[in-house]
Write a protein that holds these residues in place. Structure first.
Motif, PDB file in Angstrom:
ATOM      1  N   ALA A  88     -24.685 -39.339 -43.544  1.00 48.80           N
ATOM      2  CA  ALA A  88     -23.651 -39.889 -42.648  1.00 48.80           C
ATOM      3  C   ALA A  88     -22.675 -40.700 -43.491  1.00 48.80           C
ATOM      4  N   THR A  89     -21.399 -40.597 -43.159  1.00 50.08           N
ATOM      5  CA  THR A  89     -20.330 -41.229 -43.931  1.00 50.08           C
ATOM      6  C   THR A  89     -20.007 -42.613 -43.386  1.00 50.08           C
ATOM      7  N   PRO A  90     -19.953 -43.642 -44.231  1.00 51.09           N
ATOM      8  CA  PRO A  90     -19.502 -44.963 -43.772  1.00 51.09           C
ATOM      9  C   PRO A  90     -18.072 -44.854 -43.224  1.00 51.09           C
ATOM     10  N   ALA A  91     -17.837 -45.424 -42.050  1.00 49.65           N
ATOM     11  CA  ALA A  91     -16.528 -45.304 -41.394  1.00 49.65           C
ATOM     12  C   ALA A  91     -16.117 -46.631 -40.765  1.00 49.65           C
ATOM     13  N   GLY A  92     -16.202 -47.715 -41.577  1.00 54.11           N
ATOM     14  CA  GLY A  92     -15.743 -49.016 -41.105  1.00 54.11           C
ATOM     15  C   GLY A  92     -14.244 -49.002 -40.856  1.00 54.11           C
ATOM     16  N   LEU A  93     -13.749 -49.990 -40.152  1.00 49.45           N
ATOM     17  CA  LEU A  93     -12.338 -50.040 -39.791  1.00 49.45           C
ATOM     18  C   LEU A  93     -11.464 -49.995 -41.043  1.00 49.45           C
ATOM     19  N   GLY A  94     -10.615 -48.973 -41.142  1.00 45.29           N
ATOM     20  CA  GLY A  94      -9.709 -48.826 -42.272  1.00 45.29           C
ATOM     21  C   GLY A  94     -10.327 -48.238 -43.527  1.00 45.29           C
ATOM     22  N   GLN A  95     -11.619 -47.944 -43.504  1.00 40.40           N
ATOM     23  CA  GLN A  95     -12.332 -47.464 -44.694  1.00 40.40           C
ATOM     24  C   GLN A  95     -12.060 -45.979 -44.925  1.00 40.40           C
ATOM     25  N   LEU A  96     -11.633 -45.633 -46.144  1.00 38.86           N
ATOM     26  CA  LEU A  96     -11.407 -44.235 -46.488  1.00 38.86           C
ATOM     27  C   LEU A  96     -12.727 -43.532 -46.781  1.00 38.86           C
ATOM     28  N   PHE A 139     -11.996 -32.940 -45.216  1.00 44.11           N
ATOM     29  CA  PHE A 139     -11.050 -33.916 -44.689  1.00 44.11           C
ATOM     30  C   PHE A 139     -11.174 -35.272 -45.392  1.00 44.11           C
ATOM     31  N   LEU A 140     -10.018 -35.830 -45.718  1.00 38.31           N
ATOM     32  CA  LEU A 140      -9.921 -37.223 -46.124  1.00 38.31           C
ATOM     33  C   LEU A 140      -9.675 -38.002 -44.839  1.00 38.31           C
ATOM     34  N   VAL A 141     -10.515 -39.004 -44.561  1.00 32.94           N
ATOM     35  CA  VAL A 141     -10.457 -39.687 -43.268  1.00 32.94           C
ATOM     36  C   VAL A 141     -10.371 -41.204 -43.451  1.00 32.94           C
ATOM     37  N   ARG A 142      -9.987 -41.865 -42.369  1.00 31.95           N
ATOM     38  CA  ARG A 142      -9.988 -43.329 -42.330  1.00 31.95           C
ATOM     39  C   ARG A 142     -10.812 -43.763 -41.123  1.00 31.95           C
ATOM     40  N   VAL A 151     -13.184 -41.466 -36.634  1.00 37.98           N
ATOM     41  CA  VAL A 151     -12.297 -41.408 -37.806  1.00 37.98           C
ATOM     42  C   VAL A 151     -10.951 -40.801 -37.423  1.00 37.98           C
ATOM     43  N   ASP A 152      -9.945 -41.147 -38.187  1.00 34.31           N
ATOM     44  CA  ASP A 152      -8.645 -40.476 -38.158  1.00 34.31           C
ATOM     45  C   ASP A 152      -8.530 -39.611 -39.409  1.00 34.31           C
ATOM     46  N   VAL A 153      -7.926 -38.447 -39.274  1.00 35.70           N
ATOM     47  CA  VAL A 153      -7.707 -37.566 -40.427  1.00 35.70           C
ATOM     48  C   VAL A 153      -6.475 -38.040 -41.196  1.00 35.70           C
ATOM     49  N   VAL A 154      -6.662 -38.342 -42.464  1.00 33.06           N
ATOM     50  CA  VAL A 154      -5.567 -38.733 -43.355  1.00 33.06           C
ATOM     51  C   VAL A 154      -4.969 -37.503 -44.018  1.00 33.06           C
ATOM     52  N   ALA A 155      -5.841 -36.569 -44.430  1.00 31.84           N
ATOM     53  CA  ALA A 155      -5.370 -35.345 -45.086  1.00 31.84           C
ATOM     54  C   ALA A 155      -6.385 -34.235 -44.888  1.00 31.84           C
ATOM     55  N   THR A 156      -5.884 -33.012 -44.775  1.00 32.25           N
ATOM     56  CA  THR A 156      -6.735 -31.823 -44.735  1.00 32.25           C
ATOM     57  C   THR A 156      -6.833 -31.263 -46.146  1.00 32.25           C
ATOM     58  N   LEU A 157      -8.047 -30.918 -46.572  1.00 32.21           N
ATOM     59  CA  LEU A 157      -8.317 -30.450 -47.934  1.00 32.21           C
ATOM     60  C   LEU A 157      -8.768 -28.995 -47.856  1.00 32.21           C
ATOM     61  N   ARG A 158      -7.910 -28.065 -48.281  1.00 27.24           N
ATOM     62  CA  ARG A 158      -8.235 -26.640 -48.190  1.00 27.24           C
ATOM     63  C   ARG A 158      -8.796 -26.142 -49.521  1.00 27.24           C
TER      64      ARG A 158
END
Length: 462
Positions: free
Chosen positions: A346-354, A366-369, A439-446
């Protein structure tokens, strides 16, 4: 004469064993003066006509034993993230609920990539009260991902990756940057992590330092990878080329994971009853602190492996790094209240954490915040997750369909095993939709180049 003596010794041995079982049943074996109690009970056993009478005598002499703490009847609160498109793995939910019935459990969560693992499911989050569980961290301690964005000249930038010749060039650079699986050796690599004092301070770690040094800068087998991705920012601000790697603490992390998981079972079972594989250490105990330090050292070692791979790639390609992002997804974090948040896949997803959420060999990552969702304990999925087992995935593998998919997507690949085909994973877009509140998606990584250790023998965990 000799036969009679042997028979008498065997009878005494059996009585001693029976006495131990009786004392264990009544909660005496984990008391600090157990040896004294056991000797007294063995000496006086013949004085009492029944086990009940003997235990009553022991209680009169030493006080009542302490019964072991049992499992909770109901699991502690948890929430699952999913949607109708994603199959729910009832076995994985059962594993999560078992963990949440432990007497030290506080709460938990199941991410949308949830699927069965060893003890705790992959995609599982469990919070323990002043306790740490090696099995809930996993056998690949500090498995993690790292993304390095590069400054690429025209002709080697993201649009140029549609050219097969450009992809092949990147593929050669990746192949020169790391090796995979059992037997991968990178002797001669150096990193400051190997000077950490805990290599010598912890006996189990000290035994394995040479193994760690020999694999420094290498990658695991199985689902571990080194990919070239073409990234596009969600806000439309541009595209980029990046190296994305997924690996952990290699052979040493696997060996330490198994060692401490067995020790945690033995330690916790002295005072508690629970299924094997769900053991824990009291956080402030000597064993708990030793494991905590070993885990954190493996975190630093895992990071060093990624750093060396990315450094080598920059050297062989001549590309300049612009930004580096990383996160761990097999780890435990201690908060200010002594609660230990275990994230097993599981990915850490604190507020604002990339963070980075990889897809499969043939799908987007995906690069997420992070949004800092308290109900998920600031967590998100670590990938797409499997809808079925590796064995079943191999049975369903279609080599032609896989190659057609990779050709259609424009992905050069090497070392992708049958159980790592794109069809062996859930739909990553459905997974991302299911956790839009995490999370919010910052960038899609293809993916444009995929290199894996799928055909190498593994010596690390999952």
């Amino acid at each position: 004469m000799g036969a009679r003596r042997e028979g008498k010794q065997e009878k005494m041995k059996n009585k001693s064993s029976d006495t131990h079982k009786l004392l264990k049943q009544h909660g005496y074996t984990w008391l600090p003066n157990y040896q004294e109690i056991a000797r007294w009970a063995a000496v006086h056993r013949e004085d009492y006509h029944s086990d009940v009478a003997l235990i009553q005598a022991v209680a009169a002499e030493f006080g009542s034993g302490r019964p072991k703490a049992g499992m909770r009847v109901k699991p502690q609160p948890y929430r699952l993230w999913s949607n109708p498109v994603l199959p729910l793995d009832e076995g994985a939910i059962g594993q999560l609920e078992t963990a949440l019935r432990l007497p030290v459990a506080v709460a938990g969560a199941g991410m949308p990539d949830l699927h069965r693992g060893y003890s705790l499911p992959i995609g599982g989050v469990v919070v323990l009260d002043h306790a740490i569980s090696p099995a809930f961290v996993g056998y690949d301690i500090s498995c993690m991902v790292m993304l390095t964005i590069f400054d690429t000249p025209k002709g080697m930038d993201a649009p140029a990756l549609v050219d097969p010749d450009v992809r092949e060039r990147y593929l050669r650079w990746v192949m020169k940057s790391t090796s995979f699986g059992l037997g991968s050796k990178t002797l001669g690599m150096e990193h400051a992590v190997m000077d950490h004092p805990d290599w010598l301070a912890i006996q189990q770690v000290r035994k394995l330092k040479l193994l760690a040094a020999s694999q420094l800068g290498s990658s695991g087998a199985g689902n571990h990878f080194a990919d070239i991705v073409a990234g596009s920012y969600a806000d439309g601000s541009g595209e980029f080329v990046a190296l994305l790697t997924h690996s952990g603490s290699r052979g040493i992390g696997n060996k330490l994971g198994h060692y401490y998981s067995h020790l945690a079972d033995e330690t916790a079972m002295q005072k508690n009853t629970f299924p094997g594989g769900y053991g824990w250490f009291e956080l402030n105990s000597a064993e708990g602190q030793e494991y905590l330090h070993a885990m954190q050292l493996m975190g630093a070692y895992s990071t060093a492996n990624h750093e060396l791979i990315h450094r080598r790639f920059a050297e062989v390609s001549g590309l300049a790094p612009v930004e580096m992002i990383t996160n761990r997804h097999n780890f435990a974090w201690v908060n200010e209240h002594g609660r230990v948040v275990h994230r097993k896949g599981a990915t850490p997803a604190g507020l604002g954490q990339l963070g980075i959420i990889p897809g499969s060999s043939g799908s987007d990552s995906f690069l997420v915040r992070g949004k800092g969702n308290a109900a998920s304990w600031d967590s998100a999925s670590h990938g797409a997750g499997r809808p079925w087992s590796r064995t079943e995935a191999k049975k369903r593998y279609d080599a032609r369909a896989f190659q057609q998919h990779m050709d259609r997507m424009g992905i050069a690949h090497f070392g992708v095993a049958h159980d790592e085909t794109v069809s062996a994973y859930k739909d990553i877009h459905a997974v991302m939709q299911a956790q839009s509140d995490l999370v919010d998606v910052v960038a899609t990584l293809r993916p444009r180049v995929v290199v894996m250790g799928g055909h190498q023998q593994a010596d690390d965990g999952d």
